[in-house]
Design a protein around this motif. Structure first.
Motif, PDB file in Angstrom:
ATOM      1  N   THR A   9       0.827  -1.205   0.000  1.00  0.00           N
ATOM      2  CA  THR A   9       0.000   0.000   0.000  1.00  0.00           C
ATOM      3  C   THR A   9       0.858   1.251   0.000  1.00  0.00           C
ATOM      4  O   THR A   9       0.568   2.203  -0.688  1.00  0.00           O
ATOM      5  N   HIS A  12       1.965   2.561  -3.214  1.00  0.00           N
ATOM      6  CA  HIS A  12       0.986   3.149  -4.118  1.00  0.00           C
ATOM      7  C   HIS A  12       0.292   4.378  -3.565  1.00  0.00           C
ATOM      8  O   HIS A  12      -0.584   4.915  -4.202  1.00  0.00           O
ATOM      9  N   ARG A  15      -0.003   7.348  -5.808  1.00  0.00           N
ATOM     10  CA  ARG A  15      -0.845   7.327  -7.001  1.00  0.00           C
ATOM     11  C   ARG A  15      -2.247   7.785  -6.694  1.00  0.00           C
ATOM     12  O   ARG A  15      -2.786   7.545  -5.632  1.00  0.00           O
ATOM     13  N   PHE A  19      -5.524   5.825 -11.429  1.00  0.00           N
ATOM     14  CA  PHE A  19      -4.396   5.222 -12.128  1.00  0.00           C
ATOM     15  C   PHE A  19      -4.763   3.959 -12.882  1.00  0.00           C
ATOM     16  O   PHE A  19      -4.184   3.648 -13.894  1.00  0.00           O
ATOM     17  N   ARG A  23      -4.533   1.514 -17.660  1.00  0.00           N
ATOM     18  CA  ARG A  23      -4.465   0.204 -18.302  1.00  0.00           C
ATOM     19  C   ARG A  23      -5.654   0.017 -19.247  1.00  0.00           C
ATOM     20  O   ARG A  23      -5.819  -1.028 -19.836  1.00  0.00           O
TER      21      ARG A  23
ATOM     22  N   ASP B 183      -6.027   4.466  -1.849  1.00  0.00           N
ATOM     23  CA  ASP B 183      -5.565   3.795  -3.068  1.00  0.00           C
ATOM     24  C   ASP B 183      -5.559   2.284  -2.926  1.00  0.00           C
ATOM     25  O   ASP B 183      -5.696   1.560  -3.908  1.00  0.00           O
ATOM     26  N   SER B 184      -5.406   1.819  -1.678  1.00  0.00           N
ATOM     27  CA  SER B 184      -5.340   0.368  -1.475  1.00  0.00           C
ATOM     28  C   SER B 184      -6.596  -0.318  -2.004  1.00  0.00           C
ATOM     29  O   SER B 184      -6.533  -1.437  -2.503  1.00  0.00           O
ATOM     30  N   TYR B 186      -8.332   0.519  -4.644  1.00  0.00           N
ATOM     31  CA  TYR B 186      -8.216   0.371  -6.100  1.00  0.00           C
ATOM     32  C   TYR B 186      -7.190  -0.690  -6.454  1.00  0.00           C
ATOM     33  O   TYR B 186      -7.367  -1.456  -7.389  1.00  0.00           O
ATOM     34  N   GLU B 187      -6.137  -0.724  -5.665  1.00  0.00           N
ATOM     35  CA  GLU B 187      -5.084  -1.707  -5.924  1.00  0.00           C
ATOM     36  C   GLU B 187      -5.650  -3.113  -5.754  1.00  0.00           C
ATOM     37  O   GLU B 187      -5.438  -3.983  -6.594  1.00  0.00           O
ATOM     38  N   HIS B 190      -7.756  -3.979  -8.616  1.00  0.00           N
ATOM     39  CA  HIS B 190      -6.964  -4.261  -9.804  1.00  0.00           C
ATOM     40  C   HIS B 190      -6.421  -5.683  -9.765  1.00  0.00           C
ATOM     41  O   HIS B 190      -6.443  -6.410 -10.761  1.00  0.00           O
TER      42      HIS B 190
END
Lengths: 294, 296
Positions: A9, A12, A15, A19, A23, B183-184, B186-187, B190
């Motif tokens: 985490t 990132h 970002r 983001f 892709r 953001d975690s 979204y990560e 993904h």
């Protein structure tokens, strides 16, 4: 991998949420296209103001309306300035600046007391202020008009300032109370042990710490007052007390079909905010949001 | 001593309390009294009880003004919410061109409602307005559509222009909201192979719940107060087709010099504001949201 989710985490955090769109390029393209359409719709009227203000009256009637003039001129700005614009601008400055000082000053004093005392009556007073958030200016304008007239303040700048302060208070107070409440109690206590009184604590501790929120809320109150139209419409009439929104309306009556002059007036009327946008966009946008978004 | 009231603290409460009492609270109460008067503001007022109320309610004026106000409320919510939401998500993205677009998106915020209204009234002018020129250029319409002068289009145009003016503000709110989403989330999505619209509907949208609530509260309560723009664009007309509560109040009190009837409408406006706020607070937990954010 699973052993180091923390690292994952952290890597990132820089970002932004969008983001993952990288892709998916086609998705990004469609989104940007829609964004571009909105850009035209939202910016074109502003562009229209600007290009029309730089046209001559002759050019406005004969030129291609949606394209800038080939022979830009500043004569419209000169016309506006010669029509007493400076006086109207000054009136707006006087009204807005005095309102902001009175609103923020008196809110800060009250916010301090509301946060620091457990008195039930004070709590009630605060709740009454909060009810004020729900009441639109329009609902009180008739009695305000009669009252200001009876006080002999009709058609004076003071008569514009006083009610503007009253209606600026509730939101400002709410924002400042929320902020002052977040100041850790230990700071108050340590100052109290040194024997500091309320005013010392307010000026030495609360005010310096609250500068960011004082700035934001002052910007918000300034814009509200600068753009206010109902109070001057109802409470003033002469050229001596004319503020900018009223000036635009009266220019509209005076120069009915001289659109270039009007657009010059419109642009000049927003000058402080335009300058603030150019030189301090972050502060201005933060102020515009006031306490609504964190 | 710390939490008690001293004379000094009472004094500190005075400025705000006096301003608010004299120029906000007392006028509100006086408005209720005025609503029972027959008065032109100059001659001797006459107490006529509820006559103004029954008149305004019986002749349909109040109902019409309330319905028009609700129309503005619903219309501006429907237009502003999806556009602001998408623009907020758009601007929160990392791409350079997006923040560049953002510089222009926020420009309408710099102008007063009066400035916006005057500008648009020329853009929409039936004789030389560019909207008609453009429509004619692409083969739509005869080029002399009087957008603000016809009862059929005036209200729709007013609602669109209100939205044009305030969408930047709500975009700003949503942009701030999106930037706070961790953001975690979204990560993780993904890694699970989620498509962009999946992340939008299952992460972004639910995470924006509180922003959506604040934005909605502000649109709905704000709809009660749109006066400036309507005054400049249509002055309530044509006929009464854009005469929302605030407009109708102004015309009755300050144009027709009918203080009593104007005050009835003012009181309805105040009641609408209070009722709306209570309903919104109860159903959405607007205040709970604020206290939750306070800790952040």
């Amino acid at each position: 991998m699973n052993a180091m989710p923390e690292v994952q985490t952290k890597m990132h955090t820089k970002r932004s949420p969008g983001f993952s769109l990288r892709r998916h390029p086609w998705y990004n393209v469609v989104f940007s296209l829609l964004g571009f359409i909105w850009l035209i719709f939202s910016f074109y009227p502003i562009f229209y103001m600007l290009m029309t203000s730089l046209r001559s009256q002759q050019g406005f009637l004969t030129g291609i309306p949606w394209m800038p003039s080939a022979h830009p001129t500043i004569e419209n700005f000169v016309t506006v300035l010669q029509a007493g614009f400076g006086q109207f601008f000054l009136n707006s400055v006087v009204v807005s600046v005095s309102s902001v000082i009175l609103i923020v000053g008196s809110s800060l004093l009250s916010a301090y007391v509301i946060v620091r005392s457990k008195n039930k009556f004070i709590r009630l007073v605060f709740n009454v202020f909060l009810v004020g958030l729900a009441i639109p200016i329009q609902a009180a304008i008739i009695p305000i008009y009669i009252m200001i007239t009876k006080m002999g303040l009709y058609d004076t700048l003071l008569g514009l300032i006083l009610p503007s302060v009253a209606f600026g208070l509730p939101l400002t107070l709410l924002i400042l109370v929320n902020f002052v409440r977040d100041i850790p109690n230990e700071l108050y206590e340590s100052m109290g042990l040194e024997g500091a009184g309320d005013f010392t604590i307010l000026f030495r501790l609360v005010m310096p710490l609250s500068i960011p929120s004082i700035v934001s809320v002052s910007i918000y109150d300034f814009i509200q007052s600068w753009n206010n139209f109902l109070f001057p419409l109802v409470l003033t009439q002469s050229t001596q007390t004319r503020v900018l929104p009223m000036a635009i309306v009266s220019f509209q009556g005076q120069y009915t079909m001289n659109v270039p002059v009007l657009m010059a007036a419109v642009i000049l009327s927003a000058l402080p905010l335009i300058l603030a946008y150019v030189f301090g966009r972050r502060y201005l946008l933060k102020g515009l949001l006031a306490g609504f978004g964190k | 001593m710390q939490s008690g009231m001293t004379w000094q603290r009472w004094t500190m409460m005075i400025p705000a309390a006096v301003f608010f009492l004299i120029f906000a609270l007392i006028p509100m109460l006086i408005a209720v009294y005025y609503s029972g008067l027959q008065w032109n503001g100059i001659s001797n007022p006459q107490w006529i009880g509820l006559a103004n109320w029954s008149q305004v309610l019986a002749n349909g004026e109040a109902v019409r003004a309330i319905l028009l106000t609700i129309e503005v409320m619903i219309g501006s919510w429907i237009i502003q919410t999806p556009i602001s939401l998408l623009l907020g998500v758009f601007l929160a993205g990392p791409q350079k061109h997006r923040s560049f677009f953002g510089l222009f998106y926020f420009l309408p915020l710099l102008f007063s409602s009066v400035a916006v209204g005057v500008t648009w009234s020329y853009i929409l002018n039936p004789n030389f307005g560019i909207v008609n020129s453009i429509l004619q250029g692409i083969g739509l319409g005869g080029g002399s559509q009087n957008w603000l002068g016809l009862p059929g289009t005036a209200m729709i145009v007013v609602i669109i222009l209100i939205s044009w003016q305030f969408i930047p503000f709500h975009t700003l709110l949503y942009q701030g909201g999106v930037k706070q989403i961790p953001d975690s989330l979204y990560e993780a999505a993904h890694i699970d192979g989620a498509k962009p619209w999946h992340t939008f509907f299952f992460i972004t949208l639910p995470q924006l719940k509180y922003t959506l609530i604040s934005s909605t509260v502000l649109i709905l309560t704000g709809s009660l107060t749109y006066f400036d723009l309507i005054y400049v664009l249509t002055d309530g007309g044509p006929g009464t087709s854009t005469s929302v509560l605030a407009m109708d109040m102004y015309q009755q009190a300050f144009v027709n010099q009918n203080i009593g009837v104007g005050s009835v409408l003012a009181v309805i406006l105040a009641l609408a504001g209070i009722i709306l706020s209570i309903v919104l607070l109860r159903t959405t937990g607007f205040t709970r949201m604020e206290s939750q954010l306070e800790g952040m």
